[in-house]
Design a protein around this motif. Structure first.
Motif, short mmCIF file in Angstrom:
data_model
loop_
_atom_site.label_atom_id
_atom_site.label_comp_id
_atom_site.label_asym_id
_atom_site.label_seq_id
_atom_site.Cartn_x
_atom_site.Cartn_y
_atom_site.Cartn_z
N PRO A 97 0.05 48.87 64.88
CA PRO A 97 -1.03 49.53 65.63
C PRO A 97 -0.66 50.94 66.07
CG PRO A 97 -0.78 47.29 66.37
CD PRO A 97 0.38 47.58 65.46
N LEU A 98 0.63 51.14 66.40
CA LEU A 98 1.04 52.49 66.82
C LEU A 98 0.92 53.48 65.65
CD1 LEU A 98 4.16 51.75 69.07
CD2 LEU A 98 1.91 52.56 69.79
N ALA A 99 1.24 52.97 64.44
CA ALA A 99 1.11 53.85 63.25
C ALA A 99 -0.36 54.21 63.03
CB ALA A 99 1.69 53.14 62.03
N ILE A 100 -1.22 53.21 63.24
CA ILE A 100 -2.65 53.47 63.08
C ILE A 100 -3.11 54.50 64.11
CG2 ILE A 100 -4.95 52.45 63.30
CD1 ILE A 100 -3.73 49.84 62.24
N ILE A 101 -2.64 54.32 65.34
CA ILE A 101 -3.03 55.27 66.38
C ILE A 101 -2.51 56.67 66.03
CG2 ILE A 101 -2.63 55.88 68.81
CD1 ILE A 101 -2.57 52.87 69.42
N GLN A 102 -1.23 56.66 65.58
CA GLN A 102 -0.63 57.97 65.23
C GLN A 102 -1.41 58.63 64.09
OE1 GLN A 102 2.06 59.52 66.81
NE2 GLN A 102 1.29 61.27 65.61
N GLY A 103 -1.79 57.86 63.05
CA GLY A 103 -2.53 58.43 61.91
C GLY A 103 -3.89 58.95 62.34
N SER A 104 -4.56 58.15 63.16
CA SER A 104 -5.88 58.57 63.63
C SER A 104 -5.77 59.83 64.48
CB SER A 104 -6.54 57.44 64.44
OG SER A 104 -6.74 56.29 63.64
N ALA A 105 -4.74 59.90 65.27
CA ALA A 105 -4.56 61.09 66.12
C ALA A 105 -4.25 62.31 65.27
CB ALA A 105 -3.44 60.81 67.13
N ASP A 106 -3.41 62.10 64.22
CA ASP A 106 -3.08 63.23 63.34
C ASP A 106 -4.32 63.71 62.61
OD1 ASP A 106 -0.47 63.03 64.14
OD2 ASP A 106 0.20 61.88 62.39
N LEU A 107 -5.17 62.77 62.17
CA LEU A 107 -6.39 63.12 61.47
C LEU A 107 -7.30 63.95 62.36
CD1 LEU A 107 -8.11 62.84 58.90
CD2 LEU A 107 -9.05 60.72 59.88
N VAL A 108 -7.42 63.54 63.58
CA VAL A 108 -8.27 64.29 64.52
C VAL A 108 -7.68 65.66 64.77
CG1 VAL A 108 -9.13 64.35 66.88
CG2 VAL A 108 -9.19 62.21 65.60
N GLN A 109 -6.33 65.71 64.92
CA GLN A 109 -5.67 66.98 65.20
C GLN A 109 -5.87 67.95 64.02
OE1 GLN A 109 -4.12 67.89 68.05
NE2 GLN A 109 -3.80 69.94 67.18
N SER A 110 -5.75 67.48 62.81
CA SER A 110 -5.93 68.33 61.62
C SER A 110 -7.36 68.84 61.55
CB SER A 110 -5.61 67.54 60.35
OG SER A 110 -4.26 67.14 60.35
N ALA A 111 -8.30 67.97 61.86
CA ALA A 111 -9.69 68.38 61.82
C ALA A 111 -9.97 69.44 62.86
CB ALA A 111 -10.59 67.16 62.06
N ILE A 112 -9.37 69.34 63.99
CA ILE A 112 -9.56 70.35 65.04
C ILE A 112 -8.99 71.67 64.57
CG2 ILE A 112 -8.88 70.99 67.38
CD1 ILE A 112 -9.04 68.03 68.12
N GLU A 113 -7.80 71.60 63.94
CA GLU A 113 -7.17 72.85 63.47
C GLU A 113 -8.00 73.50 62.36
OE1 GLU A 113 -3.29 71.70 62.31
OE2 GLU A 113 -2.52 71.48 64.39
N ARG A 114 -8.71 72.73 61.56
CA ARG A 114 -9.54 73.29 60.49
C ARG A 114 -10.88 73.82 61.00
NH1 ARG A 114 -7.86 68.56 57.75
NH2 ARG A 114 -9.91 67.69 58.10
N GLY A 115 -11.13 73.58 62.20
CA GLY A 115 -12.35 74.13 62.75
C GLY A 115 -13.36 73.09 63.16
N GLY A 116 -13.02 71.90 63.16
CA GLY A 116 -13.95 70.89 63.66
C GLY A 116 -14.02 69.66 62.78
N MET A 117 -14.74 68.67 63.28
CA MET A 117 -14.84 67.38 62.58
C MET A 117 -16.23 66.82 62.84
SD MET A 117 -12.28 64.16 62.99
CE MET A 117 -12.24 62.90 61.75
N GLU A 118 -16.71 66.19 61.83
CA GLU A 118 -18.03 65.62 61.99
C GLU A 118 -18.01 64.57 63.10
OE1 GLU A 118 -19.36 64.04 58.35
OE2 GLU A 118 -19.26 65.97 57.27
N PRO A 119 -19.07 64.57 63.87
CA PRO A 119 -19.12 63.62 65.00
C PRO A 119 -18.95 62.17 64.57
CG PRO A 119 -20.83 65.26 65.23
CD PRO A 119 -20.23 65.51 63.88
N GLU A 120 -19.56 61.76 63.44
CA GLU A 120 -19.45 60.37 63.03
C GLU A 120 -18.01 60.00 62.73
OE1 GLU A 120 -21.49 62.54 61.83
OE2 GLU A 120 -23.53 61.83 62.28
N LYS A 121 -17.29 60.90 62.00
CA LYS A 121 -15.89 60.63 61.67
C LYS A 121 -15.04 60.60 62.93
CE LYS A 121 -15.92 62.52 56.97
NZ LYS A 121 -15.31 63.51 56.03
N LEU A 122 -15.34 61.52 63.87
CA LEU A 122 -14.58 61.55 65.12
C LEU A 122 -14.78 60.25 65.89
CD1 LEU A 122 -12.80 63.05 67.15
CD2 LEU A 122 -14.90 64.05 68.13
N ALA A 123 -16.00 59.77 65.91
CA ALA A 123 -16.29 58.52 66.64
C ALA A 123 -15.56 57.35 66.01
CB ALA A 123 -17.79 58.26 66.67
N ARG A 124 -15.52 57.31 64.63
CA ARG A 124 -14.82 56.20 63.98
C ARG A 124 -13.33 56.23 64.28
NH1 ARG A 124 -18.44 57.39 59.74
NH2 ARG A 124 -16.86 58.62 58.68
#
Length: 684
Positions: A564-591
């Motif tokens: 579960p920690l790896a999943i949390i870490q992956g999800s957090a990294d995904l969100v962080q990358s999306a923020i650095e690229r300029g944003g993330m779609e709300p649906e993907k962020l919610a998932r």
């Protein structure tokens, strides 16, 4: 031959004197016979007579004795205690009885305050005695009525020494009022002539008041054979010296006793006789009954197991002893009757002097000795008692004794003593503590184990009450008091010993005869101490086992948390990358955020289950517990171990949840242990 009125009057006066003398002579003979029979009775039966002048009595309103003093035995020969409950008139002569009962009814009904009639009683020897009975109404302190009075013996008033005017008046009154048949008769060549008679005789023999004595037997309607019978009896009286007596039975079946005395007369005069006739039917019946009873008592005495003996005070001789003497003493009765001292010879030499020293006490009724007799059949133990017998003057004239063979009793007592001694020895060495105390709570016995356990010696506690100070608290005191009353119960108590140490005792109360009780207890102090040690060891073992289980599950739990920690870490990294690229779609962020939240909840459940398994839930209260929740918590800790080791775990739960009263933590721990044991079994 014709008689003038003065001659007849003189004859009647002489007749009265003769009858009086005859009556007095008969009374003397009765008195002599009474003394002779009384002496015979005293030789056979035990009587204790006290010197009292009058019979003092008490009776109920039904006319039955409720108290008689010893003078009753003096005058009439009956046991006062045995006579209680009899009617006052039971021992009276028949005719007197009816008259007395009528007067007694008038007294009880309150018509008169007292009565003082003169009546005749039949003694135990069958003799007649004349008494003045005084009876009056009385009232007890509680208001209940009763009768009381005295019996005065008037028999002596008829003795040859009764010369006073009062005595003469009484005799004349008795002659006129008695129901005895008294009169004077003379013989002619072929008939008998009734010269005079008292009122009772006139009433019986004269048809009506117009007839008067003198009258011949023929004129009175006597059959010839009756006249001849009486003439023969008068002739026998002359041959006997002028005095005779005889009994005869009438056709009615009743018995009569006749006393005849020839009246002194000048030579050649027609013979005259005074006579007294009395109904003795009851007397003879009583004598027959008395003889039957006497024979029965003699038979009982001869077959009695105890030695019954009588001794004469004047001579010191034994005058009676029954057959039991020969069985117990081994000596003949004839030898004892010849020499009283022979009974001392078989007495054990260690007891003989004491018995001889106590023998003077036999006269006072304070003699009771236990001694041994060396008989041919062996040594016998005897309890010997003696009682004085007194005469009317209060003098001791005889001794009556009973010697009982108590050998078997002594043997039983000795056997019981030895049994008691052995029992006390056994009890003293029993491994349980025993204390016996009486109904008042006073100690009578403690054994050695009791003293060893509590520290007090027997000398310190015997004769003293059970102290509540032994118990620790006031609650303990009260519990102990209630416990001692609850016979047959068992309970644990914590007590102080003499040196103030605490001990745990298992105490039982056992009932004993006479209200006594016995407490039996066992020292549980060491056992309870060992139980605490074992309990602590068990808790340590349980804790170790629980930690061991945690260790075995650690790898799986770590994997369950790392994933579960790896999943949390992956999800957090995904969100962080999306923020650095300029944003993330709300649906993907919610998932992504939902995945992180779900994973955190899973980790929290694992940690919660781990905390529950690790802690001690034995003291938790019982609460409603969901079986699905408990099973879920247990699976969170175990399923990764099953999954990573390729062991299949199948879960089959009912659709509806089941709620039970339990300690959820302990229930989960139990399931985890089952699952771990199952895993080990499958893996092995």
């Amino acid at each position: 031959r014709e008689f003038t009125a003065s001659q007849i009057e003189a004859v009647e006066a002489i007749s009265r004197q003769v009858i009086t003398q005859l009556d007095l002579s008969a009374a003397n003979r009765k008195l002599a016979l009474s003394q002779e029979r009384l002496s015979e009775e005293r030789e056979r039966f035990k009587t204790i007579v006290e010197d009292l002048n009058e019979v003092v009595f008490r009776a109920d309103t039904n006319g039955r004795w409720t108290y008689l003093n010893p003078a009753w035995a003096n005058h009439l020969g009956f046991d006062p205690q045995a006579s209680l409950g009899e009617a006052i008139a039971a021992r009276m002569l028949g005719a007197d009885r009816l008259s007395f009962e009528a007067k007694l009814r008038s007294l009880v009904e309150g018509q008169v305050a007292s009565i003082r009639p003169q009546v005749r009683f039949i003694t135990s020897l069958g003799e007649e005695k004349i008494f003045e009975i005084f009876v009056k109404n009385c009232q007890a302190p509680d208001g209940s009525p009763f009768l009381a009075g005295t019996l005065t013996d008037l028999t002596q008033l008829f003795s040859v020494h009764a010369k006073s005017i009062e005595q003469e008046h009484y005799i004349n009154s008795f002659y006129a009022s008695t129901e005895f048949f008294m009169g004077v008769v003379e013989l002619n060549a072929t008939d008998i002539i009734m010269l005079s008679g008292n009122p009772a005789l006139q009433k019986m023999m004269l048809a009506d008041s117009s007839q008067k004595f003198p009258m011949s037997g023929t004129a009175l309607g006597m059959p010839r054979e009756v006249i001849d019978f009486w003439r023969a009896k008068y002739s026998e009286c002359i041959s006997a010296g002028g005095r005779s007596s005889f009994d005869y039975q009438e056709t009615s079946g009743r018995w009569f006793r006749v006393y005849l005395a020839q009246v002194e007369s000048a030579p050649g005069e027609i013979p005259r006789f005074s006579y007294i006739v009395t109904d003795v039917t009851e007397e003879l019946e009583r004598l027959r009954t008395l003889n039957t009873q006497r024979n029965l008592l003699e038979t009982i005495s001869e077959h009695a197991g105890d030695v019954i003996w009588m001794a004469d005070i004047a001579t010191g001789d034994i005058i009676f002893v029954n057959k039991a003497y020969e069985r117990i003493w081994g000596s003949s009765r004839a030898e004892l009757l010849r020499d009283r001292s022979t009974f001392l010879q078989p007495i054990h030499e260690a007891d003989r002097a004491r018995v001889m020293e106590a023998m003077p006490n036999q006269r006072t009724g304070k003699y009771e000795e236990v001694y041994r007799v060396q008989s041919p059949s062996g040594e016998r133990w005897v309890r010997d008692r003696a009682f004085p017998v007194k005469n009317a003057a209060g003098e001791v004239v005889q001794l009556v004794g009973i010697a009982s063979d108590i050998t078997e009793v002594r043997h039983q007592e000795e056997a019981l003593r030895l049994q008691k001694q052995d029992l006390e020895l056994v009890i003293s060495h029993l491994p349980v503590a025993i204390c016996v105390y009486d109904a008042a709570g006073v100690r009578e016995f403690v054994n050695e184990e009791w003293s060893r356990c509590l520290g007090w010696s027997a000398a310190e506690v015997i004769g003293k009450k059970v102290e509540p100070a032994l118990f620790l608290t006031e609650e303990g005191h009260q519990a102990a008091r209630e416990f001692r009353e609850n016979v047959g119960s068992t309970r644990e108590f914590t007590v102080f010993t003499k040196d103030k140490k605490q001990k745990v005792l298992l105490v039982s109360v056992v009932p004993l005869p006479q209200g006594k009780k016995m407490t039996v207890f066992r020292d549980l102090t060491h056992e309870r101490s060992q139980e605490k040690i074992i309990e602590a060891q068990q808790e340590t073992m349980i804790e170790s086992a629980r930690l061991s289980s945690l260790g075995e599950m650690a790898a799986g739990i770590a994997h369950e948390i790392n994933n579960p920690l790896a999943i949390i870490q992956g999800s957090a990294d995904l969100v962080q990358s999306a923020i650095e690229r300029g944003g993330m779609e709300p649906e993907k962020l919610a998932r992504s955020m939902e995945r992180i939240s779900t994973t955190v909840n899973r980790i929290a459940k694992i940690i919660t289950g781990l905390k529950s398994f690790a802690r001690d839930g034995s003291r938790d209260p019982f609460v409603p517990a969901s079986l699905k929740s408990v099973v879920g918590e247990a699976l969170e800790l175990c399923q990764s171990r099953y999954r990573h080791n390729g062991v299949e775990l199948t879960l089959d739960l009912p659709e509806e949840d089941v709620v039970v009263a339990a300690r959820p933590v302990q229930l989960a721990q139990l399931l985890v242990n089952f699952l771990n044991n199952a895993f080990d079994a499958v893996e092995g």
